[in-house]
Design an enzyme around this catalytic site. Structure first.
Site, short mmCIF file in Angstrom:
data_model
loop_
_atom_site.label_atom_id
_atom_site.label_comp_id
_atom_site.label_asym_id
_atom_site.label_seq_id
_atom_site.Cartn_x
_atom_site.Cartn_y
_atom_site.Cartn_z
N TRP A 33 1.27 -1.47 0.17
CA TRP A 33 -0.18 -0.01 0.01
C TRP A 33 0.40 1.31 -0.04
O TRP A 33 2.22 1.48 0.23
CB TRP A 33 -0.77 -0.31 1.37
CG TRP A 33 -0.30 0.20 2.44
CD1 TRP A 33 0.23 -0.81 3.60
CD2 TRP A 33 -0.11 1.19 2.82
NE1 TRP A 33 0.74 0.05 4.57
CE2 TRP A 33 0.85 0.81 4.36
CE3 TRP A 33 -0.01 2.31 3.05
CZ2 TRP A 33 1.04 2.07 5.66
CZ3 TRP A 33 0.36 4.12 3.86
CH2 TRP A 33 0.87 3.37 5.38
N GLU A 76 7.42 8.71 13.61
CA GLU A 76 7.57 7.82 12.22
C GLU A 76 8.58 8.07 11.06
O GLU A 76 9.30 7.93 10.62
CB GLU A 76 6.30 7.85 11.49
CG GLU A 76 5.84 6.56 12.46
CD GLU A 76 6.03 5.45 12.21
OE1 GLU A 76 7.23 4.44 11.50
OE2 GLU A 76 4.59 4.10 12.64
N GLU A 111 8.41 1.91 6.41
CA GLU A 111 8.23 2.87 7.23
C GLU A 111 8.34 4.13 7.11
O GLU A 111 7.41 4.67 7.77
CB GLU A 111 9.93 2.41 8.66
CG GLU A 111 9.71 1.14 9.17
CD GLU A 111 8.53 0.70 10.72
OE1 GLU A 111 8.01 1.90 10.62
OE2 GLU A 111 8.37 -0.24 10.50
N HIS A 114 4.59 5.50 6.64
CA HIS A 114 4.19 5.71 7.89
C HIS A 114 3.71 7.65 8.06
O HIS A 114 2.92 7.77 7.98
CB HIS A 114 4.44 4.57 8.90
CG HIS A 114 4.19 3.30 8.91
ND1 HIS A 114 5.06 2.76 9.88
CD2 HIS A 114 4.25 2.88 7.67
CE1 HIS A 114 5.22 1.30 8.99
NE2 HIS A 114 3.86 1.13 8.48
N GLU A 164 9.64 -2.21 17.28
CA GLU A 164 8.36 -2.16 16.86
C GLU A 164 6.95 -3.31 17.18
O GLU A 164 5.95 -3.02 16.57
CB GLU A 164 8.85 -3.50 15.75
CG GLU A 164 9.78 -3.13 14.83
CD GLU A 164 9.08 -1.91 13.36
OE1 GLU A 164 8.64 -1.79 13.60
OE2 GLU A 164 10.55 -2.23 12.95
N THR A 167 5.93 -0.21 18.74
CA THR A 167 4.63 1.01 17.78
C THR A 167 3.46 0.19 17.48
O THR A 167 2.26 0.56 16.79
CB THR A 167 5.50 1.19 16.06
OG1 THR A 167 6.13 -0.48 16.02
CG2 THR A 167 6.71 1.93 17.30
N ASP A 196 1.93 -3.40 8.89
CA ASP A 196 3.68 -3.75 9.40
C ASP A 196 4.66 -3.45 10.30
O ASP A 196 5.02 -4.50 10.58
CB ASP A 196 3.94 -2.04 8.21
CG ASP A 196 3.08 -2.10 7.05
OD1 ASP A 196 2.76 -2.86 6.68
OD2 ASP A 196 2.82 -0.97 6.47
N GLU A 197 4.13 -2.34 11.33
CA GLU A 197 5.08 -3.17 12.52
C GLU A 197 4.90 -4.52 12.84
O GLU A 197 6.49 -4.39 13.22
CB GLU A 197 4.37 -1.93 13.65
CG GLU A 197 3.92 -0.73 13.32
CD GLU A 197 5.28 0.10 12.52
OE1 GLU A 197 6.70 -0.45 12.35
OE2 GLU A 197 5.39 1.88 12.88
N HIS A 200 7.00 -6.41 10.82
CA HIS A 200 8.95 -5.94 11.99
C HIS A 200 9.44 -6.35 12.25
O HIS A 200 10.49 -7.22 12.30
CB HIS A 200 8.93 -4.45 11.16
CG HIS A 200 8.39 -3.34 10.01
ND1 HIS A 200 8.30 -3.10 9.74
CD2 HIS A 200 8.41 -4.44 8.30
CE1 HIS A 200 8.24 -2.02 8.15
NE2 HIS A 200 8.30 -3.42 7.45
#
Length: 327
Positions: A33, A76, A111, A114, A164, A167, A196-197, A200
């Site tokens: 995305w 971020e 990242e 974000h 990670e 977050t 995503d976090e 990761h």
């Protein structure tokens, strides 16, 4: 062999698997995305109507919510600091462009989206003072940070494994708060960021697992070192315009605690999850020093829980320059 050379040897040994880990944990640019997927289309005929909808929905969200969203966004946006820090870690070759360097660049690229999407959303919301936010971001990047990891890959991967997940928790809770207030688009945006976090987080946890497999003694002692030091949030130097380094971080943390977005209990929960994930209690053939480190880590969650229960969070909101006072 010096500790530094041992770390470098382990990183060189593990590098052969990094390309496959990039494929496992990171998503190609054409598949992932992008911020525009969640924002009004500036080329479309309905752009102004979509912006008006964001502004109307934003009125339903309280002061503390905006403080937390701003703080998350600024954190971020400080990615230049994080990338430059990780590029200096032992075994990450920026000049030779080895696989560890590729990981850092590609992770940073993911990242970066974000802060980009949150920044644009905040700008369109009409609820925040963007000039003051921009000054804080400028300060945070200029001030840099010191997370106590030096150039040590073991400590850095421990830090990122922890951070990670922290977050993930923060963005996920913000998503729920937005949804509860009827802001489905903002909720969806924060939810996908949290995804995503988490991805990761699993990647950095696997890096640590692989180090435990080849150098359990030093990895265990690095874990103990980081927890004794305490995992500092990446925005711990946060300050507003005219303020001293770190002067805004405690109040931001208080706001996040008061709102239930990220609390001292979450810190303990993350530690417990890492202990279970890495099966700290089952690692064998440790040196006496590493055994002592393990004992410390196994007892630490209950100690921190007792401290957490005694913490008092101020009931009143601090007035940040970023957000207009609640009415």
């Amino acid at each position: 062999m010096s500790l530094k050379n041992v770390r470098l040897e382990v990183m060189n040994h593990l590098e052969k698997d990094v390309e496959s880990l990039i494929e496992k944990y990171l998503i190609p640019v054409d598949s992932i995305w992008q911020p525009t997927d969640f924002l009004p289309n500036s080329e479309g005929d309905n752009f102004f109507e979509e912006v008006r909808e964001i502004r109307e929905l934003s009125k339903e969200l309280p002061y503390d919510f905006w403080v937390v969203l701003v703080g998350d966004m600024i954190t971020e946006e400080a990615l230049p600091t994080y990338e430059s820090w990780l590029m200096d870690v032992e075994g990450v070759d920026q000049v030779g462009r080895n696989s560890w360097g590729k990981w850092v660049r590609h992770w940073t690229a993911e990242e970066n989206r974000h802060g980009d999407v949150l920044n644009k959303y905040l700008y369109l919301s009409g609820r925040v003072n963007m000039k003051e936010i921009e000054k804080t971001t400028h300060h945070l990047i200029a001030d840099g940070f010191d997370i106590g990891t030096d150039q040590d890959p073991y400590k850095n991967f421990l830090y990122t494994s922890f951070q990670e997940l922290a977050t993930y928790i923060s963005h996920n809770r913000v998503a729920k708060l937005a949804k509860d207030r009827g802001n489905k688009q903002l909720s969806k945006m924060c939810k996908i960021i949290s995804g995503d976090e988490m991805r990761h987080h699993h990647a950095y946890c696997e890096f640590v697992e692989r180090i435990f497999a080849v150098d359990p003694n030093q990895m265990m002692m690095a874990f103990q070192h980081m927890m004794k030091l305490k995992i500092t949030m990446p925005a711990h130097f946060l300050r507003e315009s005219g303020g001293k380094i770190g002067s805004a971080f405690e109040e931001f943390s208080n706001t996040a605690q008061r709102l239930g977005v990220y609390t001292s209990k979450d810190y303990v929960d993350i530690l417990e999850k890492l202990i279970v994930r890495w099966e700290i209690d089952k690692i064998t053939n440790l040196s006496d020093e590493a055994e002592k480190a393990r004992d410390y880590l196994m007892k630490l969650p209950s100690r921190l829980s007792r401290l957490s229960e005694r913490m008092k969070i101020p009931a009143n909101s601090y007035q940040f320059k970023w957000v207009e006072p609640a009415v």
